[in-house]
Scaffold this motif. Structure first.
Motif, PDB file in Angstrom:
ATOM      1  N   LEU A   6       0.841  -1.186   0.000  1.00 17.37           N
ATOM      2  CA  LEU A   6       0.000   0.000   0.000  1.00 17.37           C
ATOM      3  C   LEU A   6       0.880   1.242   0.000  1.00 17.37           C
ATOM      4  CD1 LEU A   6      -2.546  -0.994   2.819  1.00 17.37           C
ATOM      5  CD2 LEU A   6      -2.642  -1.546   0.377  1.00 17.37           C
ATOM      6  N   HIS A   7       0.557   2.160  -0.911  1.00 14.21           N
ATOM      7  CA  HIS A   7       1.264   3.437  -0.917  1.00 14.21           C
ATOM      8  C   HIS A   7       0.376   4.475  -0.247  1.00 14.21           C
ATOM      9  CE1 HIS A   7       4.738   2.083  -3.051  1.00 14.21           C
ATOM     10  NE2 HIS A   7       3.952   1.354  -3.817  1.00 14.21           N
ATOM     11  N   THR A   8       0.858   5.710  -0.170  1.00  9.20           N
ATOM     12  CA  THR A   8       0.072   6.755   0.479  1.00  9.20           C
ATOM     13  C   THR A   8       0.355   8.070  -0.224  1.00  9.20           C
ATOM     14  OG1 THR A   8       1.619   7.788   2.003  1.00  9.20           O
ATOM     15  CG2 THR A   8       0.798   5.625   2.635  1.00  9.20           C
ATOM     16  N   GLY A  12       3.802  11.064  -3.086  1.00  6.74           N
ATOM     17  CA  GLY A  12       3.817  12.078  -4.143  1.00  6.74           C
ATOM     18  C   GLY A  12       2.947  11.742  -5.343  1.00  6.74           C
ATOM     19  N   HIS A  13       2.807  10.465  -5.703  1.00 11.54           N
ATOM     20  CA  HIS A  13       2.025  10.103  -6.891  1.00 11.54           C
ATOM     21  C   HIS A  13       0.853   9.189  -6.517  1.00 11.54           C
ATOM     22  CE1 HIS A  13       5.067   7.059  -6.293  1.00 11.54           C
ATOM     23  NE2 HIS A  13       4.214   6.204  -6.799  1.00 11.54           N
ATOM     24  N   ALA A  14       0.620   8.994  -5.218  1.00 12.65           N
ATOM     25  CA  ALA A  14      -0.537   8.203  -4.781  1.00 12.65           C
ATOM     26  C   ALA A  14      -1.472   9.167  -4.067  1.00 12.65           C
ATOM     27  CB  ALA A  14      -0.095   7.092  -3.839  1.00 12.65           C
ATOM     28  N   GLY A  37       5.488   2.448   1.746  1.00 16.21           N
ATOM     29  CA  GLY A  37       5.796   3.740   1.117  1.00 16.21           C
ATOM     30  C   GLY A  37       7.120   3.690   0.381  1.00 16.21           C
ATOM     31  N   HIS A  38       7.176   4.434  -0.742  1.00 17.29           N
ATOM     32  CA  HIS A  38       8.437   4.496  -1.504  1.00 17.29           C
ATOM     33  C   HIS A  38       9.488   5.213  -0.669  1.00 17.29           C
ATOM     34  CE1 HIS A  38       6.949   3.115  -5.437  1.00 17.29           C
ATOM     35  NE2 HIS A  38       5.863   3.839  -5.253  1.00 17.29           N
ATOM     36  N   PHE A  39      10.569   4.525  -0.403  1.00 23.44           N
ATOM     37  CA  PHE A  39      11.671   5.085   0.387  1.00 23.44           C
ATOM     38  C   PHE A  39      12.309   6.255  -0.386  1.00 23.44           C
ATOM     39  CE2 PHE A  39      16.022   5.010   2.079  1.00 23.44           C
ATOM     40  CZ  PHE A  39      15.717   5.115   3.418  1.00 23.44           C
ATOM     41  N   ALA A 228      -1.628  -0.696  -4.139  1.00 24.70           N
ATOM     42  CA  ALA A 228      -2.662   0.338  -4.139  1.00 24.70           C
ATOM     43  C   ALA A 228      -2.037   1.725  -4.084  1.00 24.70           C
ATOM     44  CB  ALA A 228      -3.595   0.148  -2.943  1.00 24.70           C
ATOM     45  N   HIS A 229      -2.472   2.584  -5.000  1.00 23.20           N
ATOM     46  CA  HIS A 229      -2.064   3.987  -4.979  1.00 23.20           C
ATOM     47  C   HIS A 229      -3.265   4.881  -4.654  1.00 23.20           C
ATOM     48  CE1 HIS A 229       1.744   2.554  -6.548  1.00 23.20           C
ATOM     49  NE2 HIS A 229       2.240   3.764  -6.452  1.00 23.20           N
ATOM     50  N   SER A 230      -4.382   4.232  -4.282  1.00 24.64           N
ATOM     51  CA  SER A 230      -5.550   4.967  -3.777  1.00 24.64           C
ATOM     52  C   SER A 230      -6.319   3.997  -2.874  1.00 24.64           C
ATOM     53  CB  SER A 230      -6.435   5.428  -4.928  1.00 24.64           C
ATOM     54  OG  SER A 230      -7.057   4.315  -5.530  1.00 24.64           O
TER      55      SER A 230
HETATM   56 ZN   LIG Z   1       4.259   4.023  -6.605  1.00 24.78          ZN
END
Ligand SMILES: [Zn+2]
Ligand SMILES: [Zn+2]
Length: 269
Positions: A6-8, A12-14, A37-39, A228-230
């Motif tokens: 899961l991103h958040t 920046g892009h989620a 999250g993308h480090f 998931a980006h949303s």
């Molecule tokens: Zn991403």
């Protein structure tokens, strides 16, 4: 069922509040989720590009704090603290140093960047047209092997992401799949079954079924993720991922805590 990818909005892009990801997961009946999250991309001098692609370094402590708060607030679901580290050769030491203060449950390694070529980014389609697809695949897998062999990561994310836009090589990939499987086995790592490929031009889960069968033969455990980006994407197509896994021969998945995993049986359909 679990969703470990899961991103958040911090990436920046989620988009979407982190809490809404959790609420949707509970509603979908997931037992366990993990934020990944993308480090921060330490090597990029273009700070704007870096903050579109990853959590800015100064916001990383906030990301961790938010996940830990959600953990406390929602004891009805297991919430894991993870992150997704883009493997950039030469940045290993900086990554280790910056990961060290936090109580991660797992750390994913991934490859999205080949020396400035963001091969999984829609803005780089023209670059794809110019490149030799076979060579991109060879570079991708050699980078992936280097990523695995650093020994820094617990899970390899979307193992054949390079196929995302449907550009396919003219040579068979079996021997590269075997090399990756062996390296994962030697490094006690887990492979991710990632359903986001179904939502992309390739329209296939990462990794391919052939790749997954080889991973199974080498007894590399798997974990599942929607990428998931949303909030609406939480848990997306996990049933298909389970079927994909079972078709390849898997009966169990890996559940992480404190950077150790145990194997749990897949739920019966
Ligand atoms: Zn991403
Ligand atoms: Zn990724």
């Amino acid at each position: 069922m679990i969703d470990y990818h899961l991103h958040t909005y911090l990436c920046g892009h989620a988009r979407g509040r982190m809490e809404d990801y959790v609420k949707n997961a509970i509603q979908a009946g997931l037992e366990e989720i993990g934020f990944s999250g993308h480090f921060p991309l330490l090597h990029l001098s273009d700070r704007e590009l870096a903050s579109n692609l990853s959590i800015p370094e100064e916001k990383f402590p906030l990301y961790v704090e938010k996940v830990l708060d959600l953990k406390k607030k929602y004891p009805c679901i297991k919430i894991r603290l993870g992150c997704e580290v883009d493997y950039i050769p030469g940045c290993e030491e900086g990554v280790v140093k910056r990961l060290q203060p936090y109580p991660f449950d797992y750390i994913m390694g991934s490859v999205h960047l080949l020396d400035g070529f963001l091969f999984d980014h829609p803005g780089y389609m023209e670059e794809w047209e110019k490149r030799d697809v076979d060579e991109v695949y060879r570079n991708y897998f050699s980078r992936l092997l280097r990523c695995i062999r650093t020994g820094l990561f617990d899970i390899i994310a979307h193992p054949d992401l390079v196929k995302k836009f449907g550009f396919l090589p003219r040579f068979p990939l079996d021997s590269l799949y075997q090399k990756v499987a062996r390296a994962l086995q030697e490094n006690n790592m887990v492979a991710e079954i990632n359903t986001s490929g179904l939502r992309k031009p390739v329209k296939e889960i990462y990794p391919s079924l052939d790749f997954l069968k080889i991973l199974c033969k080498y007894r590399v455990p798997v974990t599942l993720g929607s990428d998931a980006h949303s909030p609406e994407e939480v848990g997306k197509d996990l049933g298909k991922a389970q079927k994909w896994a079972e078709e390849a021969g898997y009966k169990e998945y890996a559940s992480f805590s404190g950077r150790n995993f145990r194997l749990l049986p897949f739920p019966s359909p």
